[in-house]
Design a protein around this motif. Sequence first.
Motif, mmCIF file in Angstrom:
data_model
loop_
_atom_site.group_PDB
_atom_site.id
_atom_site.type_symbol
_atom_site.label_atom_id
_atom_site.label_comp_id
_atom_site.label_asym_id
_atom_site.label_seq_id
_atom_site.Cartn_x
_atom_site.Cartn_y
_atom_site.Cartn_z
ATOM 1 N N LYS A 299 6.623 53.586 -28.035
ATOM 2 C CA LYS A 299 5.581 53.084 -28.941
ATOM 3 C C LYS A 299 4.960 51.787 -28.423
ATOM 4 O O LYS A 299 3.850 51.440 -28.808
ATOM 5 C CB LYS A 299 6.151 52.828 -30.339
ATOM 6 C CG LYS A 299 6.373 54.056 -31.147
ATOM 7 C CD LYS A 299 6.881 53.674 -32.537
ATOM 8 C CE LYS A 299 7.164 54.906 -33.363
ATOM 9 N NZ LYS A 299 7.707 54.557 -34.685
ATOM 10 N N GLN A 300 5.683 51.089 -27.564
ATOM 11 C CA GLN A 300 5.186 49.825 -27.014
ATOM 12 C C GLN A 300 4.463 50.022 -25.678
ATOM 13 O O GLN A 300 4.140 49.057 -24.990
ATOM 14 C CB GLN A 300 6.328 48.824 -26.880
ATOM 15 C CG GLN A 300 6.924 48.462 -28.234
ATOM 16 C CD GLN A 300 7.997 47.405 -28.133
ATOM 17 O OE1 GLN A 300 7.838 46.417 -27.430
ATOM 18 N NE2 GLN A 300 9.086 47.615 -28.866
ATOM 19 N N GLY A 301 4.239 51.287 -25.317
ATOM 20 C CA GLY A 301 3.473 51.589 -24.114
ATOM 21 C C GLY A 301 4.269 51.558 -22.829
ATOM 22 O O GLY A 301 3.692 51.624 -21.747
ATOM 23 N N VAL A 302 5.585 51.492 -22.928
ATOM 24 C CA VAL A 302 6.435 51.461 -21.725
ATOM 25 C C VAL A 302 6.917 52.881 -21.440
ATOM 26 O O VAL A 302 7.503 53.529 -22.308
ATOM 27 C CB VAL A 302 7.625 50.497 -21.919
ATOM 28 C CG1 VAL A 302 8.544 50.532 -20.712
ATOM 29 C CG2 VAL A 302 7.119 49.083 -22.175
ATOM 30 N N ILE A 303 6.652 53.333 -20.225
ATOM 31 C CA ILE A 303 7.018 54.693 -19.813
ATOM 32 C C ILE A 303 8.202 54.604 -18.854
ATOM 33 O O ILE A 303 8.060 54.152 -17.721
ATOM 34 C CB ILE A 303 5.844 55.409 -19.113
ATOM 35 C CG1 ILE A 303 4.570 55.332 -19.939
ATOM 36 C CG2 ILE A 303 6.225 56.843 -18.765
ATOM 37 C CD1 ILE A 303 4.529 56.167 -21.172
ATOM 38 N N ILE A 304 9.367 55.055 -19.305
ATOM 39 C CA ILE A 304 10.587 55.086 -18.481
ATOM 40 C C ILE A 304 10.994 56.551 -18.336
ATOM 41 O O ILE A 304 11.333 57.203 -19.328
ATOM 42 C CB ILE A 304 11.745 54.301 -19.151
ATOM 43 C CG1 ILE A 304 11.345 52.870 -19.485
ATOM 44 C CG2 ILE A 304 13.010 54.371 -18.306
ATOM 45 C CD1 ILE A 304 11.215 51.942 -18.319
ATOM 46 N N THR A 305 10.961 57.068 -17.107
ATOM 47 C CA THR A 305 11.362 58.461 -16.881
ATOM 48 C C THR A 305 12.554 58.576 -15.929
ATOM 49 O O THR A 305 13.106 59.658 -15.782
ATOM 50 C CB THR A 305 10.189 59.289 -16.313
ATOM 51 O OG1 THR A 305 9.730 58.670 -15.109
ATOM 52 C CG2 THR A 305 9.058 59.402 -17.317
ATOM 53 N N ASP A 306 12.901 57.463 -15.278
ATOM 54 C CA ASP A 306 14.016 57.473 -14.324
ATOM 55 C C ASP A 306 15.166 56.610 -14.834
ATOM 56 O O ASP A 306 15.022 55.889 -15.821
ATOM 57 C CB ASP A 306 13.544 56.945 -12.963
ATOM 58 C CG ASP A 306 12.523 57.864 -12.319
ATOM 59 O OD1 ASP A 306 12.682 59.092 -12.415
ATOM 60 O OD2 ASP A 306 11.552 57.348 -11.723
ATOM 61 N N ASP A 307 16.282 56.678 -14.137
ATOM 62 C CA ASP A 307 17.445 55.872 -14.500
ATOM 63 C C ASP A 307 17.030 54.414 -14.672
ATOM 64 O O ASP A 307 16.109 53.941 -14.014
ATOM 65 C CB ASP A 307 18.522 55.988 -13.421
ATOM 66 C CG ASP A 307 18.996 57.433 -13.227
ATOM 67 O OD1 ASP A 307 18.711 58.287 -14.082
ATOM 68 O OD2 ASP A 307 19.657 57.688 -12.210
ATOM 69 N N PHE A 308 17.712 53.713 -15.583
ATOM 70 C CA PHE A 308 17.332 52.327 -15.858
ATOM 71 C C PHE A 308 18.533 51.500 -16.273
ATOM 72 O O PHE A 308 19.611 52.029 -16.552
ATOM 73 C CB PHE A 308 16.245 52.267 -16.948
ATOM 74 C CG PHE A 308 16.696 52.743 -18.304
ATOM 75 C CD1 PHE A 308 17.159 51.846 -19.252
ATOM 76 C CD2 PHE A 308 16.634 54.083 -18.638
ATOM 77 C CE1 PHE A 308 17.566 52.272 -20.511
ATOM 78 C CE2 PHE A 308 17.039 54.522 -19.902
ATOM 79 C CZ PHE A 308 17.503 53.617 -20.830
ATOM 80 N N LYS A 309 18.318 50.197 -16.302
ATOM 81 C CA LYS A 309 19.322 49.246 -16.760
ATOM 82 C C LYS A 309 18.736 48.525 -17.967
ATOM 83 O O LYS A 309 17.572 48.117 -17.940
ATOM 84 C CB LYS A 309 19.676 48.257 -15.658
ATOM 85 C CG LYS A 309 20.890 47.404 -15.974
ATOM 86 C CD LYS A 309 21.338 46.640 -14.750
ATOM 87 C CE LYS A 309 22.592 47.338 -14.268
ATOM 88 N NZ LYS A 309 23.361 46.586 -13.311
ATOM 89 N N ALA A 310 19.525 48.395 -19.047
ATOM 90 C CA ALA A 310 19.061 47.735 -20.277
ATOM 91 C C ALA A 310 19.927 46.514 -20.571
ATOM 92 O O ALA A 310 21.155 46.576 -20.488
ATOM 93 C CB ALA A 310 19.112 48.711 -21.449
ATOM 94 N N TYR A 311 19.268 45.430 -20.894
ATOM 95 C CA TYR A 311 19.919 44.180 -21.273
ATOM 96 C C TYR A 311 19.627 43.965 -22.766
ATOM 97 O O TYR A 311 18.575 43.456 -23.125
ATOM 98 C CB TYR A 311 19.379 43.021 -20.443
ATOM 99 C CG TYR A 311 19.599 43.200 -18.960
ATOM 100 C CD1 TYR A 311 20.698 42.609 -18.333
ATOM 101 C CD2 TYR A 311 18.727 43.959 -18.185
ATOM 102 C CE1 TYR A 311 20.910 42.766 -16.968
ATOM 103 C CE2 TYR A 311 18.934 44.123 -16.826
ATOM 104 C CZ TYR A 311 20.022 43.536 -16.230
ATOM 105 O OH TYR A 311 20.230 43.698 -14.879
ATOM 106 N N ILE A 312 20.562 44.373 -23.613
ATOM 107 C CA ILE A 312 20.343 44.351 -25.060
ATOM 108 C C ILE A 312 20.833 43.053 -25.684
ATOM 109 O O ILE A 312 20.207 42.509 -26.578
ATOM 110 C CB ILE A 312 21.012 45.577 -25.719
ATOM 111 C CG1 ILE A 312 20.340 46.856 -25.199
ATOM 112 C CG2 ILE A 312 20.949 45.485 -27.234
ATOM 113 C CD1 ILE A 312 21.014 48.138 -25.584
ATOM 114 N N GLY A 313 21.939 42.545 -25.238
ATOM 115 C CA GLY A 313 22.482 41.302 -25.792
ATOM 116 C C GLY A 313 23.418 41.560 -26.957
ATOM 117 O O GLY A 313 24.222 42.474 -26.928
ATOM 118 N N LYS A 314 23.272 40.769 -28.016
ATOM 119 C CA LYS A 314 24.217 40.825 -29.135
ATOM 120 C C LYS A 314 23.690 41.666 -30.289
ATOM 121 O O LYS A 314 22.496 41.671 -30.575
ATOM 122 C CB LYS A 314 24.520 39.420 -29.628
ATOM 123 C CG LYS A 314 25.252 38.589 -28.603
ATOM 124 C CD LYS A 314 25.540 37.209 -29.112
ATOM 125 C CE LYS A 314 26.261 36.419 -28.000
ATOM 126 N NZ LYS A 314 26.551 35.068 -28.407
#
Length: 168
Positions: A99-114
């Motif tokens: 919804k924010q216009g970010v297109i991720i189709t491949d493996d990724f790393k996420a930094y979510i925090g707390k």
Amino acid sequence: MKKIFISLIFLLVFTSCVLHVYRFTSVNYNNSKISISTGLVDAQKENSPLDYIWIYDKRDSSEKPHDVKILSSTIKIVSDGKEYTIATTPNSENIHIYKQGVIITDDFKAYIGKVQLDDGTIIDIPPLSFKKTVYVERYSVISDTINAGGRGKEIFSGTVEDYKKQKK
């Protein structure tokens, strides 16, 4: 008329459907209190982009719901050498990526925090590595009818890379 009827019977007998369900799965995180799941825009298409990341309390049930709050106002996602900053919704357990216009189709790393559970517990989630996985199941009209209690047959469950290697 007889040929059409026989053709229809053969079509039903020899037709099977193969279902592919894609998603991203965290490969480096396991927690006894929370679970982290993802959804794609279209889970049946391999190249479908990431829609959302969902963090939920494992104690959650229909009788007694439990909430999770993402404490950071933004998270970071790194995919294909590109870094994206994603806004989170206050007091939400979902992070909407697409919804924010970010297109991720491949493996990724996420930094979510707390994140915070509804009992006050705060959990610091380390950087998460996600790989695209696929679950493949075959359905057959005849065998599923004969074996009414056991629908479908799992063919594969694992990473997309491993599935492609197996198919070769």
